[in-house]
Design an enzyme around this catalytic site. Structure first.
Site, PDB file in Angstrom:
ATOM      1  N   LYS A  38       6.616 -15.762   0.819  1.00 36.72           N
ATOM      2  CA  LYS A  38       5.431 -14.920   0.912  1.00 36.72           C
ATOM      3  C   LYS A  38       5.195 -14.296  -0.447  1.00 36.72           C
ATOM      4  CE  LYS A  38       4.024 -10.631   1.957  1.00 36.72           C
ATOM      5  NZ  LYS A  38       4.227  -9.280   2.339  1.00 36.72           N
TER       6      LYS A  38
HETATM    7  P1  FBP Z   1       0.672  -5.832   4.006  1.00 39.09           P
HETATM    8  O1  FBP Z   1      -0.173  -6.995   4.445  1.00 39.09           O
HETATM    9  O2  FBP Z   1       0.291  -4.579   4.702  1.00 39.09           O
HETATM   10  O3  FBP Z   1       0.716  -5.715   2.510  1.00 39.09           O
HETATM   11  O4  FBP Z   1       2.138  -6.124   4.540  1.00 39.09           O
HETATM   12  C1  FBP Z   1       2.931  -7.125   4.018  1.00 39.09           C
HETATM   13  C2  FBP Z   1       4.199  -6.514   3.437  1.00 39.09           C
HETATM   14  O5  FBP Z   1       4.996  -7.475   2.792  1.00 39.09           O
HETATM   15  C3  FBP Z   1       5.047  -5.807   4.449  1.00 39.09           C
HETATM   16  O6  FBP Z   1       5.936  -6.679   5.083  1.00 39.09           O
HETATM   17  C4  FBP Z   1       5.695  -4.766   3.606  1.00 39.09           C
HETATM   18  O7  FBP Z   1       5.987  -3.618   4.308  1.00 39.09           O
HETATM   19  C5  FBP Z   1       4.650  -4.450   2.586  1.00 39.09           C
HETATM   20  O8  FBP Z   1       3.830  -5.559   2.468  1.00 39.09           O
HETATM   21  C6  FBP Z   1       5.243  -4.130   1.244  1.00 39.09           C
HETATM   22  O9  FBP Z   1       4.219  -3.666   0.460  1.00 39.09           O
HETATM   23  P2  FBP Z   1       4.391  -3.264  -1.053  1.00 39.09           P
HETATM   24  O10 FBP Z   1       3.813  -4.386  -1.829  1.00 39.09           O
HETATM   25  O11 FBP Z   1       3.588  -2.037  -1.187  1.00 39.09           O
HETATM   26  O12 FBP Z   1       5.851  -3.079  -1.290  1.00 39.09           O
END
Ligand code: FBP
Length: 253
Positions: A179
């Site tokens: 991801k």
């Molecule tokens: P979002 O689609 O809300 O960005 O979530 C995906 C994610 O990877 C979550 O699993 C995780 O909590 C968050 O993004 C981490 O975000 P950041 O980039 O702020 O650390």
């Protein structure tokens, strides 16, 4: 990397992973726009939508809420995580759950691990990931790497070459899906995908945007060869998550 096209977390080659680990990663601030999203039960209900191939949660949420939905919702347990409350010298996301516990006790169909490539703690995280990846092979569940290039030397984690490098590390270390952040255009996403071989490569949702801009990025990402999304806020911070999931279903499958 294994071929995971036959796995429950993939539908017609694509995935929508509903990420819901924000209570740990960011805290209550992420639930403010839609206060009912703080109740995990509501998000499990959203995850029943046909567009969603898995919900990604921490072990405590899995323990408390998955059982009731196990026939309708595929579970991905995030095996590590960190809060926003501490200020470490550099990025590190400690492991808090084993693959064995995730699969045998919680009924996970897949596991996830955040990798901060570029951090001073990279070596420790590589070692933890090794354990996760090898244990996941024993249980036959896909491993998804949240590929976040972060650390003191990384000045811009949105640079295409940096996103590509972090995604490539997933392929090198044996992830089945990676991801990564959407780099901003179809062409840039093509560059990322050119580095990830046959490994599934999904984009993150990021902070909430309007439908048009969010869906355009999803479309461009898929045209570039992306395999879907791992998305949280752009679903559960919406008044009507089902509506946007309908749109994603049209685009992806
Ligand atoms: P979002 O689609 O809300 O960005 O979530 C995906 C994610 O990877 C979550 O699993 C995780 O909590 C968050 O993004 C981490 O975000 P950041 O980039 O702020 O650390």
């Amino acid at each position: 990397m294994k071929d995971i096209d036959g796995s429950p977390i993939v539908r017609n080659g694509k995935s929508v992973i509903l990420a819901y680990d924000h209570g740990l990663e960011h805290g209550p601030v992420d639930f403010k726009p839609q206060p009912e999203s703080a109740d995990p039960e509501n998000i499990f209900k959203v995850a029943r939508h046909d567009a969603v191939t898995a919900i990604a949660v921490q072990k405590g949420i899995a323990e408390g809420y998955h059982e009731k939905y196990r026939d309708e919702v595929n579970l991905m347990v995030k095996l590590n995580g960190t809060s926003n409350l501490w200020e470490p010298e550099d990025y590190y996301s400690p492991k808090n759950c084993s693959v064995r516990y995730a699969v045998e006790e919680l009924g996970a169909e897949a596991v996830g691990y955040t990798m901060y490539a570029g951090s001073d703690y990279e070596a420790r995280m590589f070692e933890e990931f090794r354990e996760v990846q090898e244990e996941a092979r024993k249980y036959g569940v896909p491993v998804v790497m949240w590929a976040y290039p972060r650390g003191r030397p990384i000045k811009n984690d949105k640079k295409t070459s940096t996103i590509s490098y972090a995604a490539r590390i997933g392929l090198e270390l044996g992830a089945d899906m990676v991801k990564c952040k959407y780099p901003g255009s179809r062409q840039k996403m093509e560059e990322v995908v050119s580095q990830t071989g046959n490994m599934k490569t999904v984009m993150s949702g990021g902070s909430k945007r309007n439908d048009k801009s969010f869906l355009k990025d999803v479309e461009e990402s898929v045209k570039a060869g992306g395999d879907g999304l791992a998305v949280g806020r752009n679903i559960f911070q919406r008044e009507n998550p089902e509506e946007i999931l309908d749109r994603l279903e049209d685009i992806l499958y």
